[in-house]
Design a protein around this motif. Sequence first.
Motif, PDB file in Angstrom:
ATOM      1  N   THR A 124       0.828  -1.210   0.000  1.00 21.90           N
ATOM      2  CA  THR A 124       0.000   0.000   0.000  1.00 21.90           C
ATOM      3  C   THR A 124       0.862   1.260   0.000  1.00 21.90           C
ATOM      4  OG1 THR A 124      -0.200  -0.136   2.409  1.00 21.90           O
ATOM      5  CG2 THR A 124      -1.997  -1.064   1.100  1.00 21.90           C
ATOM      6  N   THR A 125       2.012   1.209   0.646  1.00 23.71           N
ATOM      7  CA  THR A 125       2.923   2.356   0.626  1.00 23.71           C
ATOM      8  C   THR A 125       3.445   2.592  -0.784  1.00 23.71           C
ATOM      9  OG1 THR A 125       3.578   1.901   2.904  1.00 23.71           O
ATOM     10  CG2 THR A 125       5.025   3.327   1.619  1.00 23.71           C
ATOM     11  N   LEU A 127       1.943   1.729  -3.571  1.00 25.78           N
ATOM     12  CA  LEU A 127       0.834   2.237  -4.377  1.00 25.78           C
ATOM     13  C   LEU A 127       0.610   3.723  -4.140  1.00 25.78           C
ATOM     14  CD1 LEU A 127      -1.851  -0.597  -4.247  1.00 25.78           C
ATOM     15  CD2 LEU A 127      -0.432   0.094  -6.170  1.00 25.78           C
ATOM     16  N   ARG A 128       0.706   4.138  -2.903  1.00 22.82           N
ATOM     17  CA  ARG A 128       0.528   5.563  -2.597  1.00 22.82           C
ATOM     18  C   ARG A 128       1.645   6.400  -3.208  1.00 22.82           C
ATOM     19  NH1 ARG A 128      -3.056   7.504   1.252  1.00 22.82           N
ATOM     20  NH2 ARG A 128      -4.300   5.879   2.193  1.00 22.82           N
ATOM     21  N   CYS A 129       2.860   5.875  -3.165  1.00 23.04           N
ATOM     22  CA  CYS A 129       3.982   6.612  -3.760  1.00 23.04           C
ATOM     23  C   CYS A 129       3.831   6.710  -5.273  1.00 23.04           C
ATOM     24  CB  CYS A 129       5.308   5.934  -3.409  1.00 23.04           C
ATOM     25  SG  CYS A 129       5.767   6.123  -1.682  1.00 23.04           S
ATOM     26  N   LEU A 130       3.369   5.649  -5.904  1.00 30.16           N
ATOM     27  CA  LEU A 130       3.184   5.660  -7.354  1.00 30.16           C
ATOM     28  C   LEU A 130       2.007   6.537  -7.768  1.00 30.16           C
ATOM     29  CD1 LEU A 130       3.809   1.899  -8.180  1.00 30.16           C
ATOM     30  CD2 LEU A 130       5.334   3.839  -8.612  1.00 30.16           C
ATOM     31  N   LYS A 131       1.040   6.681  -6.888  1.00 30.26           N
ATOM     32  CA  LYS A 131      -0.152   7.467  -7.194  1.00 30.26           C
ATOM     33  C   LYS A 131       0.161   8.962  -7.237  1.00 30.26           C
ATOM     34  CE  LYS A 131      -5.004   7.515  -6.011  1.00 30.26           C
ATOM     35  NZ  LYS A 131      -6.012   7.051  -5.078  1.00 30.26           N
ATOM     36  N   ARG A 132       1.164   9.381  -6.507  1.00 28.78           N
ATOM     37  CA  ARG A 132       1.518  10.809  -6.460  1.00 28.78           C
ATOM     38  C   ARG A 132       2.170  11.201  -7.699  1.00 28.78           C
ATOM     39  NH1 ARG A 132       3.607  11.860  -0.357  1.00 28.78           N
ATOM     40  NH2 ARG A 132       1.702  11.234   0.622  1.00 28.78           N
TER      41      ARG A 132
END
Length: 132
Positions: A124-125, A127-132
Amino acid sequence: MIPIAGSAYTYTYVTMGEFVAWIIGWDLILEYLIDAATVSVGWSRYTVSLLEDVFSTNFSTAFTQAPIIFNEHTHEFTVTGNYFNLPAVVIFLTITVLLMFGIKGPARVNAVAVVIKIFVNLFTTMLRCLKR
């Protein structure tokens, strides 16, 4: 002489005698029973919610909720018409059987759960980094 290690039963037995220790022992058994049942009901809610989300279905409340509930607004117990909380019973029995085989089984299950939690957190970390 007071023992170095032991439960409340052991300390009570040494300091207050057998009868008081017997009461404490049964108190501990009842406490563990109520704690395990409460945790099982909580896990049951999460399990049913997860299964409903994954399979896009609604499970019957007759086997997923308690037959008697406490209404916080009226401060009364209400009969719901449900039979029993089947997922909670299955979770409770699974944990009981797991613990009957000693501490090595639960330790392995705990280790696997920790690895899964770490993987999910890392995933999940990322995914959050890639989402930014």
